[in-house]
Write an enzyme that holds these catalytic residues in place. Structure first.
Site, PDB file in Angstrom:
ATOM      1  N   SER A  33       0.859  -1.183   0.000  1.00 29.73           N
ATOM      2  CA  SER A  33       0.000   0.000   0.000  1.00 29.73           C
ATOM      3  C   SER A  33       0.893   1.229   0.000  1.00 29.73           C
ATOM      4  O   SER A  33       2.017   1.197   0.511  1.00 29.73           O
ATOM      5  CB  SER A  33      -0.918   0.005   1.214  1.00 29.73           C
ATOM      6  OG  SER A  33      -0.135   0.049   2.375  1.00 29.73           O
ATOM      7  N   ASP A 150      12.605  12.135  -6.020  1.00 25.39           N
ATOM      8  CA  ASP A 150      12.042  11.481  -4.833  1.00 25.39           C
ATOM      9  C   ASP A 150      12.199   9.963  -4.906  1.00 25.39           C
ATOM     10  O   ASP A 150      11.330   9.228  -4.434  1.00 25.39           O
ATOM     11  CB  ASP A 150      10.563  11.875  -4.703  1.00 25.39           C
ATOM     12  CG  ASP A 150      10.025  11.636  -3.308  1.00 25.39           C
ATOM     13  OD1 ASP A 150      10.827  11.640  -2.344  1.00 25.39           O
ATOM     14  OD2 ASP A 150       8.795  11.434  -3.176  1.00 25.39           O
TER      15      ASP A 150
HETATM   16  P1  AMP Z   1       2.648   2.424  -4.556  1.00 21.97           P
HETATM   17  O1  AMP Z   1       1.231   2.601  -4.159  1.00 21.97           O
HETATM   18  O2  AMP Z   1       2.865   2.507  -6.016  1.00 21.97           O
HETATM   19  O3  AMP Z   1       3.561   3.345  -3.772  1.00 21.97           O
HETATM   20  O4  AMP Z   1       3.069   0.952  -4.135  1.00 21.97           O
HETATM   21  C1  AMP Z   1       3.057   0.526  -2.789  1.00 21.97           C
HETATM   22  C2  AMP Z   1       3.780  -0.787  -2.641  1.00 21.97           C
HETATM   23  O5  AMP Z   1       3.091  -1.810  -3.364  1.00 21.97           O
HETATM   24  C3  AMP Z   1       5.208  -0.802  -3.182  1.00 21.97           C
HETATM   25  O6  AMP Z   1       6.132  -0.348  -2.223  1.00 21.97           O
HETATM   26  C4  AMP Z   1       5.397  -2.276  -3.516  1.00 21.97           C
HETATM   27  O7  AMP Z   1       5.746  -2.983  -2.334  1.00 21.97           O
HETATM   28  C5  AMP Z   1       4.016  -2.733  -3.940  1.00 21.97           C
HETATM   29  N1  AMP Z   1       3.888  -2.666  -5.400  1.00 21.97           N
HETATM   30  C6  AMP Z   1       3.382  -1.665  -6.146  1.00 21.97           C
HETATM   31  N2  AMP Z   1       3.396  -1.958  -7.454  1.00 21.97           N
HETATM   32  C7  AMP Z   1       3.956  -3.183  -7.560  1.00 21.97           C
HETATM   33  C8  AMP Z   1       4.263  -4.056  -8.675  1.00 21.97           C
HETATM   34  N3  AMP Z   1       3.992  -3.692  -9.927  1.00 21.97           N
HETATM   35  N4  AMP Z   1       4.821  -5.240  -8.391  1.00 21.97           N
HETATM   36  C9  AMP Z   1       5.100  -5.612  -7.117  1.00 21.97           C
HETATM   37  N5  AMP Z   1       4.836  -4.848  -6.051  1.00 21.97           N
HETATM   38  C10 AMP Z   1       4.271  -3.643  -6.253  1.00 21.97           C
END
Ligand code: AMP
Length: 393
Positions: A33, A150
């Site tokens: 998340s 960032d």
């Molecule tokens: P975000 O909301 O994009 O900041 O993503 C939050 C977290 O979800 C990240 O730190 C990853 O641990 C996981 N995550 C997001 N996108 C992916 C992806 N395409 N593949 C694997 N893990 C993901």
């Protein structure tokens, strides 16, 4: 949107979050998340591959969220590089602008984010390969005119085969005041990896992103965050305690009020990189080759973790550094550049309703063009595109 039927979607609870998604995506499991929402792993029964699905709940709930969602989505469509996460699909279950609530983004699935990997005992091979790929991705963004500012481990994802992709596109240009814009979420923004010029509100150039790579590399070696400030002031203290007070020449480039503060901090001589990153922290030095790699790693680190951007290495120089250069592949370093990013988006001041309208239009455009593409592919007999997808239009 004509032709969108409820029968194409189903709803499933994932933790506290309700996902209403296309039936082609099955077997959802939460994997992360962030500030924007929850991410799940899923199986795409049409393309027969695992994917990641991110739910952006009411992405237009405030101007900050909306601008970010719109920018990320547009950029994901623009950029195409193996070290930047690729967009596979995007949809909303709602059928009209009036009803529009949620946006789902389907991406390539990776195995873990870098936070989960950074504290492992990485050997030189893995560490330098991860850094090389970060630099290739960053270079590609720079070619589109996107300076990230960032980069952090939570926004970088990796596979177990050590391949790496950057997940997001950083701060918008108008977030010049170090992204201080108000965001009403309990989510805490990590700033440990932001460069001195971002923390101190100075002008910046592409090598602002090298600082973040240096922080990530240093953390891989040390096994802890290098500059874990509770706020920008505390973080600045951590930086100068370790690296030393910067030169007068640097101070002269600060705005008057910031300069006054920075000049009145206690003076620090800083430590040598041999003290900051002693030999014991490096992977076991069983061979002459490893010893060489450790000294090269430290050399790269001391060229990246330089407070003054005028004296810091740039991306091309980092890619040529002996620690990184072993991986150099022309097709990865100089992949075809993406189209130029239109920075007007970053500077646009719109209301929440106008953002909602823009985001909705982007999603519908995407759904329509994807539908057309699939239709033409299916007419020409390509495999893997099942009728369900085409019939949605
Ligand atoms: P975000 O909301 O994009 O900041 O993503 C939050 C977290 O979800 C990240 O730190 C990853 O641990 C996981 N995550 C997001 N996108 C992916 C992806 N395409 N593949 C694997 N893990 C993901």
């Amino acid at each position: 949107m004509s032709g969108k039927s409820n029968s194409h979607f189903y709803t499933i609870e994932v933790g506290d979050t309700r996902f209403t998604i296309l039936k082609r995506y099955q077997n959802l499991k939460p994997i992360g998340s962030g500030a924007q929402g929850i991410v799940c792993a899923a199986y795409d029964t049409v393309m027969q591959q695992n994917v990641a699905i991110k739910k952006l709940s009411r992405p237009f709930q405030n101007v900050t969220h909306a601008k970010r969602a719109y920018r990320e989505f547009k950029l994901m469509k623009l950029v195409n590089h193996k070290n930047i996460i690729g967009l596979l699909n995007c949809f909303t279950p709602q059928k009209s602008l009036e009803e529009f609530l949620d946006l789902y983004i389907v991406m390539e699935l990776m195995d873990a984010n870098l936070c989960q990997v950074i504290n492992m005992d990485l050997d030189h091979e893995r560490m330098s390969y991860l850094l090389y790929q970060m630099l290739c991705g960053i270079k590609h963004l720079h070619l589109a005119g996107i300076i990230h500012r960032d980069l952090k481990p939570s926004n970088i994802v990796v596979r177990s085969d050590c391949t790496l992709k950057i997940l997001d596109f950083g701060l918008a240009r108008s977030a010049g005041r170090a992204g201080t814009s108000f965001m009403m979420t309990p989510y805490v923004v990590t700033r440990y990896y932001r460069a001195p010029e971002v923390i101190l509100g100075m002008g910046y150039k592409e090598n602002v992103d090298i600082w973040s790579v240096g922080c990530i590399m240093g953390e891989m070696i040390r096994g802890g965050v290098l500059f874990p400030g509770t706020d920008h002031i505390d973080q600045w203290n951590k930086i100068i305690e370790q690296l030393g007070t910067p030169s007068q020449d640097f101070m002269r480039r600060l705005q008057a009020t910031v300069r006054n503060y920075v000049e009145n901090r206690p003076r620090y001589a800083g430590y040598s990189f041999e003290r900051l990153f002693p030999d014991v922290l490096f992977p076991a030095e069983s061979s002459e080759h490893n010893r060489l790699r450790a000294s090269q790693a430290r050399d790269l680190l001391c060229k990246m973790l330089v407070i003054d951007p005028e004296k810091r290495i740039n991306v091309d120089e980092a890619l040529m550094h002996p620690y990184i250069n072993v991986w150099y592949d022309e097709s990865e370093v100089n992949a075809p550049p993406p189209g130029a990013w239109d920075h007007c988006v970053d500077e646009r001041d719109l209301t929440v309703d106008q953002w909602k309208d823009l985001i909705y239009k982007e999603v519908v455009d995407y759904e329509i063009s994807k539908g057309r593409l699939l239709q033409s592919v299916s007419v020409h007999g390509a495999q893997g595109c099942k009728d369900e997808e085409v019939n949605r239009r």
